[in-house]
Design a protein around this motif. Structure first.
Motif, PDB file in Angstrom:
ATOM      1  N   ILE A 270       0.840  -1.116   0.069  1.00 11.07           N
ATOM      2  CA  ILE A 270       0.007  -0.118   0.006  1.00 11.07           C
ATOM      3  C   ILE A 270       0.980   1.301   0.223  1.00 11.07           C
ATOM      4  N   VAL A 271       1.781   1.294   0.715  1.00 13.39           N
ATOM      5  CA  VAL A 271       2.995   2.352   0.858  1.00 13.39           C
ATOM      6  C   VAL A 271       3.462   2.478  -0.589  1.00 13.39           C
ATOM      7  N   GLN A 272       3.898   1.620  -1.166  1.00 17.67           N
ATOM      8  CA  GLN A 272       4.344   1.744  -2.492  1.00 17.67           C
ATOM      9  C   GLN A 272       3.401   2.393  -3.379  1.00 17.67           C
ATOM     10  N   GLN A 273       2.117   1.886  -3.403  1.00 20.75           N
ATOM     11  CA  GLN A 273       0.950   2.394  -4.306  1.00 20.75           C
ATOM     12  C   GLN A 273       0.741   3.865  -3.986  1.00 20.75           C
ATOM     13  N   ARG A 274       1.052   4.252  -2.763  1.00 24.10           N
ATOM     14  CA  ARG A 274       0.848   5.525  -2.285  1.00 24.10           C
ATOM     15  C   ARG A 274       1.837   6.622  -3.010  1.00 24.10           C
ATOM     16  N   SER A 275       3.048   5.980  -2.754  1.00 19.73           N
ATOM     17  CA  SER A 275       3.974   6.816  -3.518  1.00 19.73           C
ATOM     18  C   SER A 275       3.803   7.225  -5.117  1.00 19.73           C
ATOM     19  N   PHE A 276       3.233   5.906  -5.732  1.00 21.31           N
ATOM     20  CA  PHE A 276       2.979   5.870  -7.328  1.00 21.31           C
ATOM     21  C   PHE A 276       1.908   6.951  -7.419  1.00 21.31           C
ATOM     22  N   LEU A 277       0.833   6.790  -6.642  1.00 19.54           N
ATOM     23  CA  LEU A 277      -0.440   7.573  -6.825  1.00 19.54           C
ATOM     24  C   LEU A 277       0.041   9.215  -6.533  1.00 19.54           C
ATOM     25  N   GLN A 278       0.853   9.271  -5.537  1.00 20.44           N
ATOM     26  CA  GLN A 278       1.223  10.741  -5.060  1.00 20.44           C
ATOM     27  C   GLN A 278       2.002  11.360  -6.266  1.00 20.44           C
ATOM     28  N   GLU A 279       2.714  10.535  -7.060  1.00 16.06           N
ATOM     29  CA  GLU A 279       3.366  11.016  -7.923  1.00 16.06           C
ATOM     30  C   GLU A 279       2.496  11.286  -9.342  1.00 16.06           C
ATOM     31  N   LYS A 280       1.574  10.397  -9.589  1.00 14.27           N
ATOM     32  CA  LYS A 280       0.860  10.554 -10.674  1.00 14.27           C
ATOM     33  C   LYS A 280      -0.242  11.635 -10.593  1.00 14.27           C
ATOM     34  N   LEU A 281      -0.784  11.690  -9.401  1.00 12.46           N
ATOM     35  CA  LEU A 281      -1.896  12.681  -9.163  1.00 12.46           C
ATOM     36  C   LEU A 281      -1.138  14.201  -9.444  1.00 12.46           C
ATOM     37  N   SER A 282       0.177  14.358  -8.779  1.00 12.22           N
ATOM     38  CA  SER A 282       0.546  15.784  -8.987  1.00 12.22           C
ATOM     39  C   SER A 282       0.707  16.038 -10.118  1.00 12.22           C
ATOM     40  N   GLN A 283       1.100  15.237 -11.215  1.00  9.11           N
ATOM     41  CA  GLN A 283       1.063  15.715 -12.555  1.00  9.11           C
ATOM     42  C   GLN A 283       0.083  16.061 -13.231  1.00  9.11           C
ATOM     43  N   LEU A 284      -1.252  15.811 -12.709  1.00 13.74           N
ATOM     44  CA  LEU A 284      -2.375  15.886 -13.416  1.00 13.74           C
ATOM     45  C   LEU A 284      -2.869  17.571 -13.625  1.00 13.74           C
ATOM     46  N   PRO A 285      -3.229  18.243 -14.616  1.00 13.97           N
ATOM     47  CA  PRO A 285      -3.139  19.741 -14.605  1.00 13.97           C
ATOM     48  C   PRO A 285      -3.924  20.451 -13.741  1.00 13.97           C
ATOM     49  N   PHE A 286      -5.183  19.637 -13.316  1.00 17.82           N
ATOM     50  CA  PHE A 286      -6.038  20.350 -12.427  1.00 17.82           C
ATOM     51  C   PHE A 286      -5.703  20.126 -10.847  1.00 17.82           C
ATOM     52  N   VAL A 287      -4.592  19.430 -10.652  1.00 22.05           N
ATOM     53  CA  VAL A 287      -4.434  19.226  -9.379  1.00 22.05           C
ATOM     54  C   VAL A 287      -3.222  19.946  -8.735  1.00 22.05           C
ATOM     55  N   GLU A 288      -3.766  20.847  -7.768  1.00 25.54           N
ATOM     56  CA  GLU A 288      -3.154  21.979  -7.098  1.00 25.54           C
ATOM     57  C   GLU A 288      -2.050  21.415  -6.080  1.00 25.54           C
ATOM     58  N   LYS A 289      -2.317  20.447  -5.440  1.00 21.59           N
ATOM     59  CA  LYS A 289      -1.529  20.175  -4.130  1.00 21.59           C
ATOM     60  C   LYS A 289      -1.859  18.471  -3.794  1.00 21.59           C
ATOM     61  N   VAL A 290      -0.886  17.706  -3.648  1.00 27.64           N
ATOM     62  CA  VAL A 290      -1.065  16.387  -2.980  1.00 27.64           C
ATOM     63  C   VAL A 290      -0.462  16.305  -1.810  1.00 27.64           C
ATOM     64  N   PHE A 291      -1.000  16.388  -0.372  1.00 26.91           N
ATOM     65  CA  PHE A 291      -0.593  16.508   0.580  1.00 26.91           C
ATOM     66  C   PHE A 291       0.270  15.350   0.911  1.00 26.91           C
ATOM     67  N   PRO A 292       1.436  15.455   1.778  1.00 22.09           N
ATOM     68  CA  PRO A 292       2.350  14.380   2.190  1.00 22.09           C
ATOM     69  C   PRO A 292       1.404  13.454   3.136  1.00 22.09           C
ATOM     70  N   SER A 293       1.429  12.081   2.887  1.00 22.41           N
ATOM     71  CA  SER A 293       0.606  11.224   3.632  1.00 22.41           C
ATOM     72  C   SER A 293       1.599  10.245   4.431  1.00 22.41           C
ATOM     73  N   ASP A 294       1.323   9.919   5.752  1.00 20.70           N
ATOM     74  CA  ASP A 294       1.888   8.796   6.441  1.00 20.70           C
ATOM     75  C   ASP A 294       0.711   7.820   6.547  1.00 20.70           C
ATOM     76  N   ALA A 295      -0.256   7.759   5.749  1.00 23.89           N
ATOM     77  CA  ALA A 295      -1.293   6.884   6.057  1.00 23.89           C
ATOM     78  C   ALA A 295      -1.520   6.044   4.959  1.00 23.89           C
ATOM     79  N   ASN A 296      -2.958   5.577   4.631  1.00 28.08           N
ATOM     80  CA  ASN A 296      -3.315   4.934   3.450  1.00 28.08           C
ATOM     81  C   ASN A 296      -4.048   5.600   2.351  1.00 28.08           C
ATOM     82  N   PHE A 297      -3.871   6.918   2.668  1.00 25.27           N
ATOM     83  CA  PHE A 297      -5.153   7.705   1.806  1.00 25.27           C
ATOM     84  C   PHE A 297      -4.367   9.110   1.591  1.00 25.27           C
TER      85      PHE A 297
END
Ligand SMILES: Cc1ncc(COP(=O)(O)O)c(C=O)c1O
Length: 352
Positions: A270-297
């Motif tokens: 899950i933590v690996q997937q979190r990093s993947f999602l974090q990176e990909k979501l940040s690249q979306l043009p309408f995303v302003e910020k992905v807050f750093p997470s220590d959890a599973n969301f």
């Protein structure tokens, strides 16, 4: 220390709880497992299902506590088990807070049940918002406390922001506040080094909440843990419903505890997937910020958050709409690799 804590709890508890005579269940009066049991008005023949559920379960869940204690490095006497952590939250408020007189303090945006439980019990809720980084404004907390504030609720990692609260701030609150500090560590398996469990002995006013609903993957069984001074665990046991944890839950959790390694492997994935999602979501043009997470969301700030929420819903992808709690934000649980891929595809389509 023990006597000091006992006196401390007696001073903080609602007076009628201190003097309360608890219900004495059949299993309180005889806790052995051998014998002919004619004391609890159970069905002696069996159950209508194949499995044997005709006897009441262990009211104090000894088997789970014995297995859990070495994993958590605490004594069984320091563990209370509730029907979800939500039961422990409710019981703590009921034990310490006099309706229409006492208060709790919470730090929004945070888990909603603290406020709901307080409201159900007619207990005042003082709110001191977390700062821009979702950290505690300690001077503001100290300022907002009232003489009858009994419990401060801290959530670390915090829901919905996902971050750990600053350690020094938690310590400062534990050391300066004379009431109960409830530290909700529902997501701590995703950052176990940050747990305050090792400080239970040092701080008798500390209650650490954890759950089997997240990393352990057992949300449907409803089992929450409160770790606290033995005296306080005794109080919670005194006021809980006699058989609050059913036998299926007790059996399945006891089995699961043999496989902590499997839980740790799931956490890693899950933590690996979190990093993947974090990176990909940040690249979306309408995303302003992905807050750093220590959890599973992940908490994600985006343009048109409401519209995107509705678009995803129409595509049968359900995320948590938090726009009313944190401006322009959706909270997205980390899914499986396949689920995350589909989510990203749909979001990519939205931007086209
Ligand atoms: C911070 C926090 N605490 C507690 C809970 C509830 O846990 P349980 O399923 O053990 O009642 C949740 C559930 O989402 C949560 O986010």
């Amino acid at each position: 220390m023990y006597l000091v804590s006992k006196l401390m709890f007696e001073k903080l508890l609602r007076p009628h709880i201190v003097s309360l005579a608890p219900y004495s269940s059949a299993r309180d009066e005889y806790s052995g497992s051998e014998g002919i049991f004619l004391d609890a008005n159970e069905n002696p023949i069996g159950s209508v299902t194949a499995a044997m559920y005709n006897r009441y379960p262990d009211p104090y869940q000894h088997k789970i506590k014995k297995l859990l204690a070495p994993i958590k490095k605490v004594q069984p006497e320091n563990i209370f088990l509730g029907n979800g952590s939500d039961e422990a939250i409710d019981l703590l408020i009921r034990a310490f807070c006099e309706p229409h007189r006492d208060s709790i303090l919470i730090l929004p945006p945070t888990y909603g049940m603290y406020e709901v439980s307080a409201n159900i019990n007619a207990v005042k809720v003082i709110k001191v918002p977390l700062d821009e980084q979702f950290q505690i404004d300690v001077p503001a907390v100290k300022n907002a406390l009232e003489p009858n504030t009994k419990i401060i609720f801290l959530c670390s990692p915090n829901n919905p922001s996902g971050n750990l609260l600053n350690r020094e701030h938690i310590v400062e609150i534990l050391e300066s506040f004379e009431g109960i500090v409830l530290l909700d560590e529902a997501y701590i398996d995703f950052c176990p080094q940050a747990s305050f469990l090792p400080f239970l002995e040092k701080y008798p006013n500390l209650v650490v909440l954890q759950t089997f609903s997240k990393a352990w993957g057992l949300a449907a069984l409803r089992l929450g843990m409160a770790f606290a001074h033995a005296e306080l665990v005794g109080v919670l046991n005194k006021i809980k419903p006699p058989y609050n944890i059913n036998k299926t839950t007790q059996d399945l959790v006891a089995d699961s505890l043999q496989y902590e390694r499997f839980k740790n492997e799931m956490v890693e994935r899950i933590v690996q997937q979190r990093s993947f999602l974090q990176e990909k979501l940040s690249q979306l043009p309408f995303v302003e910020k992905v807050f750093p997470s220590d959890a599973n969301f992940l908490l994600v700030r985006m343009q048109k958050a409401q519209e995107i929420f509705e678009y995803l819903l129409a595509e049968k992808i359900i995320v948590r709409n938090r726009v009313k709690v944190v401006k322009d934000c959706l909270r997205i649980s980390v899914g499986t690799a396949e689920e995350n891929q589909i989510l990203l595809e749909k979001l990519n389509n939205f931007s086209e």
